[in-house]
Design an enzyme around this catalytic site. Sequence first.
Site, PDB file in Angstrom:
ATOM      1  N   ASP A 275      -2.801   3.531  15.293  1.00 21.02           N
ATOM      2  CA  ASP A 275      -3.391   2.233  14.977  1.00 21.02           C
ATOM      3  C   ASP A 275      -3.258   1.332  16.193  1.00 21.02           C
ATOM      4  O   ASP A 275      -2.257   1.396  16.905  1.00 21.02           O
ATOM      5  CB  ASP A 275      -2.679   1.592  13.776  1.00 21.02           C
TER       6      ASP A 275
ATOM      7  N   ALA B 268      -0.958   0.818  10.663  1.00 22.17           N
ATOM      8  CA  ALA B 268      -0.333  -0.513  10.602  1.00 22.17           C
ATOM      9  C   ALA B 268      -0.526  -1.163   9.232  1.00 22.17           C
ATOM     10  O   ALA B 268      -1.576  -1.011   8.634  1.00 22.17           O
ATOM     11  CB  ALA B 268      -0.917  -1.401  11.699  1.00 22.17           C
ATOM     12  N   PRO B 269       0.502  -1.813   8.720  1.00 21.56           N
ATOM     13  CA  PRO B 269       1.813  -2.082   9.307  1.00 21.56           C
ATOM     14  C   PRO B 269       2.839  -0.965   9.106  1.00 21.56           C
ATOM     15  O   PRO B 269       3.966  -1.075   9.571  1.00 21.56           O
ATOM     16  CB  PRO B 269       2.265  -3.349   8.585  1.00 21.56           C
ATOM     17  N   GLY B 270       2.470   0.106   8.386  1.00 25.13           N
ATOM     18  CA  GLY B 270       3.368   1.252   8.306  1.00 25.13           C
ATOM     19  C   GLY B 270       3.795   1.682   6.917  1.00 25.13           C
ATOM     20  O   GLY B 270       4.736   2.466   6.785  1.00 25.13           O
ATOM     21  N   GLY B 271       3.142   1.213   5.879  1.00 22.97           N
ATOM     22  CA  GLY B 271       3.528   1.574   4.513  1.00 22.97           C
ATOM     23  C   GLY B 271       3.434   3.060   4.224  1.00 22.97           C
ATOM     24  O   GLY B 271       4.347   3.651   3.645  1.00 22.97           O
TER      25      GLY B 271
ATOM     26  N   SER C 212       0.811  -1.220   0.000  1.00 22.79           N
ATOM     27  CA  SER C 212       0.000   0.000   0.000  1.00 22.79           C
ATOM     28  C   SER C 212       0.848   1.274   0.000  1.00 22.79           C
ATOM     29  O   SER C 212       0.351   2.346  -0.314  1.00 22.79           O
ATOM     30  CB  SER C 212      -0.963   0.016   1.191  1.00 22.79           C
TER      31      SER C 212
ATOM     32  N   ASP D 153      -5.662   5.208   5.236  1.00 23.07           N
ATOM     33  CA  ASP D 153      -5.959   4.062   4.374  1.00 23.07           C
ATOM     34  C   ASP D 153      -6.582   2.967   5.235  1.00 23.07           C
ATOM     35  O   ASP D 153      -5.996   1.919   5.458  1.00 23.07           O
ATOM     36  CB  ASP D 153      -4.676   3.576   3.681  1.00 23.07           C
TER      37      ASP D 153
ATOM     38  N   ASP E 156      -7.844   4.035  18.442  1.00 25.33           N
ATOM     39  CA  ASP E 156      -8.721   3.959  17.292  1.00 25.33           C
ATOM     40  C   ASP E 156      -8.583   5.254  16.492  1.00 25.33           C
ATOM     41  O   ASP E 156      -8.617   6.344  17.065  1.00 25.33           O
ATOM     42  CB  ASP E 156     -10.166   3.764  17.756  1.00 25.33           C
TER      43      ASP E 156
ATOM     44  N   LYS F  31     -12.804   2.742   0.319  1.00 29.65           N
ATOM     45  CA  LYS F  31     -12.999   1.352  -0.112  1.00 29.65           C
ATOM     46  C   LYS F  31     -14.452   1.236  -0.572  1.00 29.65           C
ATOM     47  O   LYS F  31     -15.372   1.352   0.234  1.00 29.65           O
ATOM     48  CB  LYS F  31     -12.744   0.375   1.031  1.00 29.65           C
TER      49      LYS F  31
END
Length: 194
Positions: free
Chosen positions: A77, A58-61, A25, A113, A97, A142
């Site tokens: 996150d 998460a995961p940090g892209g 991502s 995202d 959150d 989405k």
Amino acid sequence: MPANSSPWFMGIPRLKCPPNTPSRSAMKLEEAWHVFLTSKQREETLRPRMQAVDLGAAPGGWTWQLVRRGIQVIAVDNGSIAPMVMESGLVKHQTLDAFGYIPLHPVDWMVCDIVEQPRRIAQLAAQWIAKKWCQHCIFNLKLPMKKRYDEIQLCKALILAILAKTKIPYRLVFKQLYHDREEVTGYLSSKQPL
């Protein structure tokens, strides 16, 4: 028409995903910057020591993309952030959150995202600009399997309604990017183009 043409062959930016990226991502954010911002705007708005919040990090892209430019990031996150991203020294991880997070002070960027209902994300992005918590926002919607166009129009109307109450000048653009799948990327900014 030349004004509507793409600078990339076949309209697709040829971006290479480095092997050390925490997630695929990360390329979505890189592409968004190339599509929504000119090279001069990228130079002005993605400078070292700027500050950003990555909601649903998460995961940090996306955090990794910001850190690569020397931007300080609050990664929000409940999930964990890749250790190589945390090792940069530019990231503070808040295990909260994303919808409940309120920044202590305004930041330059908010990126998001999150897999969530599109209208909820649209409202979140509009809130960050309306409350002057950030100047620039990139977010992904989405989309549902059916009525995708209708959903985008509803999200756009929601953002416009929220910002209409503020009198803040803004720029709002949506685009389905090459690295997007069943989603659309939005760019919302309270700063006028350079």
